[in-house]
Structure formats: C-alpha cells, structure tokens
Write an enzyme that holds these catalytic residues in place. Structure first.
Site, mmCIF file in Angstrom:
data_model
loop_
_atom_site.group_PDB
_atom_site.id
_atom_site.type_symbol
_atom_site.label_atom_id
_atom_site.label_comp_id
_atom_site.label_asym_id
_atom_site.label_seq_id
_atom_site.Cartn_x
_atom_site.Cartn_y
_atom_site.Cartn_z
ATOM 1 N N HIS A 394 -21.643 -24.274 50.705
ATOM 2 C CA HIS A 394 -22.026 -24.152 49.726
ATOM 3 C C HIS A 394 -23.051 -23.287 49.047
ATOM 4 O O HIS A 394 -23.275 -22.804 48.042
ATOM 5 C CB HIS A 394 -21.615 -25.219 48.810
ATOM 6 C CG HIS A 394 -22.555 -26.042 48.482
ATOM 7 N ND1 HIS A 394 -22.472 -27.502 49.303
ATOM 8 C CD2 HIS A 394 -23.578 -25.790 47.473
ATOM 9 C CE1 HIS A 394 -23.458 -27.845 48.034
ATOM 10 N NE2 HIS A 394 -24.090 -26.934 47.337
ATOM 11 N N ASP A 444 -18.481 -28.785 54.709
ATOM 12 C CA ASP A 444 -19.186 -28.308 53.777
ATOM 13 C C ASP A 444 -21.233 -28.459 54.742
ATOM 14 O O ASP A 444 -21.729 -28.668 54.887
ATOM 15 C CB ASP A 444 -19.594 -29.103 52.581
ATOM 16 C CG ASP A 444 -21.011 -28.368 51.832
ATOM 17 O OD1 ASP A 444 -20.623 -26.636 51.827
ATOM 18 O OD2 ASP A 444 -21.249 -28.840 50.979
ATOM 19 N N SER A 538 -29.362 -29.410 47.899
ATOM 20 C CA SER A 538 -28.411 -29.082 48.895
ATOM 21 C C SER A 538 -27.952 -28.635 50.082
ATOM 22 O O SER A 538 -29.444 -27.919 50.081
ATOM 23 C CB SER A 538 -27.308 -28.435 48.016
ATOM 24 O OG SER A 538 -26.610 -29.089 47.358
HETATM 25 C C1 4AZ Z 1 -25.977 -30.707 43.405
HETATM 26 O O1 4AZ Z 1 -25.301 -29.778 42.456
HETATM 27 C C2 4AZ Z 1 -25.955 -31.612 43.819
HETATM 28 N N1 4AZ Z 1 -26.307 -36.819 43.728
HETATM 29 C C3 4AZ Z 1 -26.685 -31.803 44.844
HETATM 30 C C4 4AZ Z 1 -26.375 -33.407 44.905
HETATM 31 C C5 4AZ Z 1 -25.410 -34.453 44.605
HETATM 32 C C6 4AZ Z 1 -25.293 -33.851 43.266
HETATM 33 C C7 4AZ Z 1 -24.824 -32.526 43.045
HETATM 34 C C8 4AZ Z 1 -25.488 -35.873 44.668
HETATM 35 O O2 4AZ Z 1 -26.284 -29.267 44.324
#
Ligand code: 4AZ
Length: 596
Positions: A394, A444, A538
């Site tokens: 993503h 992902d 992420s």
């Molecule tokens: C995000 O929005 C995201 N708590 C990444 C990790 C988590 C929540 C959101 C995990 O990229």
C-alpha cells in the site's frame, strides 16, 4: 468383585489417553503430516535442500567439494560422503559401506538371524566373510533398530526391540555396541565399539512390515507405523520419520522443547549442531552450566573407556569405529550462510514509533526511508541484500516507479539531504504482490529494486541486510520483537528521529479483527497499547531475534485500528508466508541463510 476396578481402569484409559494426547501433541499440527523432511520444522540434511517446505535430495555436484573418499556397498568409491548420500537419497537405498576407497576391504554388513525370517531376528554384523559378531543388548535402542531395519529394506524402521539371551554361550560374549543418531540408512554409519558383556544379552528387532489400525493408546506416525502415545514428544525418533517429535506443545522429561514445537533429546543440546530453527538448543541456559563437549567423538571416547573397563587385559585389542556424525554435521554447517541480520551496535539507551526509543547509529542498519511525491518520508522499508528492499504494497504503485526515492543509513529525516550521512537511490522496479488487495490489505507486500548509484552501488557501506524467515514456526505468540520507523508518535505528530519499540507477537488476532484478519497477517503490540506502529511507519520492519541475536524481518508494518489503542494491536504482513514469493524475484541465493 471385578467390575469396579476394571471400570476405573477403562475410565482412566479413556481419560488418561485423552489427557496425554492433548497435553503433548498439537492436533492441528499433526494433521499437516510433518516429518524430518519438513524444513518448516527442522533443518534439512547437508545433501538435501529445502524447496517449498520439503527437503529434497541435492544432486551430487551440489555437494561441497572437500571431504574424503567413501565406499558404497556396491563397490563404488565416492569422492565425498555427501555425494554418496545424495546419490542414495535419490534412489532411496542404503549405500554406505565404509570410509576410504573401496580398494580397502572393510566389511560391516548387517544380517538378521535366523535368516529364514527376513524381517526379524537377532542382529549380527559380518566383519569379514567368515566372521560374524552380535550387536549388544546394552545400548540397543529404537534409533539403532530403525537403522538396521532401513538397511534391511524396511523403510519405516522397527516396530519392536528387545534384548535377548544369546544362545549357546560358554564364554563371555563379545559383541558390538552401536550408537546411531537415528537418521542413518546403514549401521555402518553409526559408531560401534566392542564390549565384553557379562550378561550375554544381544539385540533383537522386529521390522515394520504391515500397517495396522492404531489403538487409542497409540500415535499414528506419518509413515503409518503405530507407536505408544507415551513415546511421542520425548526427543526420541521412534517413528523413524520424526513425526512423533515435531508437533509438541511440551516435551517429556529428558527432552528439550524448541520454539517450533519440536522435541530434542537432552543429549543433543549444546553439541555444536543447531537443531531448533532459531538455535535455542545451542544457547539455552543448559549450555552454560555444562562443560561443552568437544566436537570430536566424545561418545566414542567415553565408550572406549567403558569398554576397556569391561575388557580383560589379556584380550586382543577391541574393535572401535567412529560414526559419520561429525562429517554429517560438517556438511550441514557448510550451507551457504550469507551475512544478514547482524547489527553492529552496542546499546546505550535514552528513553523517549509511539511509546518507543530513539534509534542509535547502526542499530537498525536495514531500515530505509521511502519518499514519494511529497517532501517528507511516506513509508519505511527494509533492505534484504543486493539491490532489494521490502515494503508494504500500500506504500507504492508500480506505475510510479520513477517518483520514489530511497534513503539508506539515515537516522534523522532532517538529514535527508545531507549527502555525507545518507545515500539516496532511485528505483528500477516496483513489484507489488500479484494478490495484493487494496480493500482488505491482504498480501500487503512489495519488492523494490534500487537503481545503482553513480558508483554502481545500491547500498551504503554500513547498510546490513536483514534475514528473511523461511518458516512460520520460527517465532510465535508472546515473543518480543522490535518495530522501527519515522511514523507518528503518541500526539500523532510527525517524527524526525528514527524510533523503535518492543512489541509482542499475538496469536488470537482473528478474535480481535474478525473478518478483517486474513492468512498472511500477524498482530503484534503491547497489552496496554503503549507501544505501537503508526501512520508513516508502514512498510517498515518488525524484526525478531534468534538465539544468536540475528534479526529476521518477521513482519512489515501494514495496518491497525488507529494507533496505540488498547486491545487493538498493529497488524503486520507475515513475511515467512512470502519466502518463496520473494525468492522468485531475488533468487534463492540472496535470501537463503541455511538449507535452501
Ligand atoms: C497507517 O496508517 C498505520 N497501529 C500503520 C500502522 C498502524 C495503524 C495505522 C498500527 O499507516
């Protein structure tokens, strides 16, 4: 009079058996049919390699070149033991005769007496065409019996072993005491030493010939033999295919529990051979307490001494033959072991991801930052060697390969344009998992191929690739791992310093995220939500460490119900599920650490 005890007995039989089965064996795992050839659970032999979860035979030319000559039982000299074993592995035969070339005449051939009954009898060895000797009852166990049966053409091994009186004994019995690891295919590969045995007991075996129904007190091995339930999960390979030892919730006394739910006999702990996938059998506290045995032939030496004490001074010199175990271990350790997962860093902490600490130089040398169209870091990524990175699907789009910049060796994003500290790379290729679903975040995961810079390199000198886990059994619920990134903190404000925190793997995630949770995902967090990954993290790594502190990228930060919410851990892409997918693009040699 009788019914009462027999009722109690029957009841216990039912309940105790039930308890026994469930206390030790994990049924869901048993149903998968794992054996000694399942590299999800155990290491393959040196003459095998792991392909899609199974140990397959290598071709002889894939063996290490160095080694010494061995002779096969059909009179062919092989350049190395590995070559003979690979040849044998493909043909499913017993071939080993002895060390050295076939020009040396050495015999060690197993016969069962009486020869009329082919599948059972007392075990004897022909040391030359006219001399036979017994295998002693002392030291005779299921490992040795399985080897004898395999050599006699019964691949499932032994059903039954016994020590019986040798017939017509007038003098003290000369016999050979054998000791096998349990996976050999001929007794000549095991250690043997002469014993003058006073009690006159010799080894007897009944090899497995036909498959029966197993009783409620028995375990059905993958090779369809039945063994008593109480012999499962005791570190002894009763089945012969190891299927009684690879799905164990706990291990019985005398054996050690690997995190991968495999039981290892205590005598194989701290023996310089890694049996557990993550090496805890060689690093458990037990190794510190015990003096480490030399890798030589400790068992043989001690047995030689033992046999000397049995032997009268006037007797002729005893027979002693080392096993092929040291050679087997040597070949196993010659597996390609590319350098990965080792952070060159000593820890001095300053307390301050969400609830985490600031990373120090060289602490996360595999961490990279990915920038998209905007000025700031959009995602994390992880360096896996060569010109390859892993990130979340993503985070990237294959069609936009030219807009991304990757930064390596960076601690603080303020340094993004400080060329002396960080290096910036363009991308050559973005490979998004073919089954990535942007609605559900299934699969992902994406591979990024960096374009080499003007110096022809894809990495800074201090970048270290992380290791890729090859089995989903390497780490499990409750284990502590580390997540790192430049994402939001508690106040949901953007961070410039690379932060990291300890989180714990969680197994019950489908209960939390219900139909949003799929195979290939893994949850991790803390019970109170105080440490979590968040927006901006992420694509970055969650690493778990093996017993040698080697880091494996167990997860890639993917999604979660907001950040730091109690009861809603972060969700990660479970990298072990994608080992074959990654290898398809990068090549196996880049990511294989052990037996692939
Ligand atoms: C995000 O929005 C995201 N708590 C990444 C990790 C988590 C929540 C959101 C995990 O990229």
């Amino acid at each position: 009079m009788k019914p009462i005890p027999s009722l109690v007995f029957t009841l216990c039989l039912l309940l105790c058996t039930f308890g026994q089965k469930h206390r030790y064996l994990i049924e869901e795992c048993v149903s998968k049919g794992y054996t000694q050839n399942s590299c999800q659970k155990v290491f393959c032999q040196g003459w095998q390699r792991c392909v899609q979860g199974s140990c397959l035979c290598k071709l002889p030319y894939q063996c290490p070149k160095n080694g010494s000559l061995v002779c096969s039982n059909d009179g062919n000299t092989f350049r190395t033991y590995c070559q003979l074993k690979s040849f044998e592995c493909q043909r499913k035969l017993s071939r080993f005769a002895h060390r050295g070339s076939c020009s040396i005449q050495k015999m060690f051939q197993v016969v069962l007496e009486p020869e009329s009954a082919t599948s059972e009898g007392t075990v004897q060895v022909k040391l030359n065409p006219s001399q036979k000797t017994y295998i002693c009852g002392e030291g005779w166990g299921i490992h040795e019996a399985n080897v004898v049966c395999r050599e006699r053409g019964f691949p499932e091994g032994a059903d039954f072993i016994e020590s019986v009186d040798a017939e017509n004994l007038t003098l003290p019995l000369h016999c050979l005491q054998a000791e096998c690891r349990g996976t050999e295919t001929s007794l000549a590969e095991c250690a043997a030493s002469q014993l003058n045995q006073n009690n006159g007991k010799v080894a007897k075996v009944v090899c497995h010939t036909q498959h029966e129904e197993c009783s409620s007190q028995e375990f059905r091995c993958v090779n369809r033999k039945c063994i008593p339930l109480h012999k499962t999960c005791d570190g002894i390979n009763d089945c012969g295919d190891l299927s009684d030892e690879v799905c164990c919730r706990a291990c019985r006394t005398g054996s050690f529990h690997c995190k991968s739910d495999v039981c290892i006999a205590e005598k194989y702990l701290c023996n310089n051979e890694r049996d557990c996938l993550t090496g805890e059998d060689e690093h458990s506290k037990l190794c510190e307490k015990r003096p480490k045995t030399e890798p030589g032939e400790p068992s043989l030496r001690s047995r030689e001494e033992a046999s000397k004490s049995h032997t009268e001074a006037t007797e002729e010199e005893g027979y002693a033959k080392p096993s092929m175990d040291e050679e087997r271990k040597r070949i196993k350790t010659l597996f390609t072991q590319p350098y990965c997962g080792i952070a060159n860093h000593t820890v001095t902490r300053r307390k301050r991801i969400l609830g985490g600490n600031n990373a120090e130089k060289h602490e996360f040398p595999w961490q990279v930052a990915i920038k998209g169209e905007r000025e700031r870091i959009s995602c994390g990524g992880v360096y896996i060697g060569g010109c390859w990175l892993l990130t979340a699907a993503h985070c990237v789009r294959a069609s936009r390969v030219h807009i991304y910049k990757v930064y390596t060796g960076m601690l603080n994003s303020i340094e993004m344009n400080n060329a002396s500290r960080t290096l910036r790379f363009n991308l050559k290729r973005v490979i998004v998992h073919e089954k990535y679903n942007p609605k559900t975040y299934e699969n992902d995961i994406a591979l990024l191929e960096m374009a080499p810079n003007h110096m022809g390199k894809c990495y800074t000198d201090d970048a270290v690739p992380v290791c890729i886990p090859w089995s989903k059994y390497m780490f499990k619920g409750g284990e502590q791992c580390k997540v790192s990134g430049w994402g939001y903190d508690e106040e949901l404000t953007r961070q410039y310093a690379l932060k990291w925190g300890y989180i714990y793997l969680m197994e019950n995630c489908s209960a939390i995220y219900k139909n949003r949770y799929f195979e290939g995902m893994e949850c991790a967090g803390t019970h109170d939500g105080s440490v979590d990954s968040c927006k901006g993290d992420s694509g970055g790594p969650m690493v778990c460490l093996d017993s040698n502190n080697v880091a494996y990228v167990w997860g890639i930060v993917s999604w979660g119900e907001n950040c730091g919410v109690k009861g809603y851990p972060g969700v990660y892409t479970k990298v072990a599920n994608y080992f074959e997918w990654i290898a398809r693009y990068t090549g196996m040699s880049l990511i294989a650490r052990y037996n692939q």
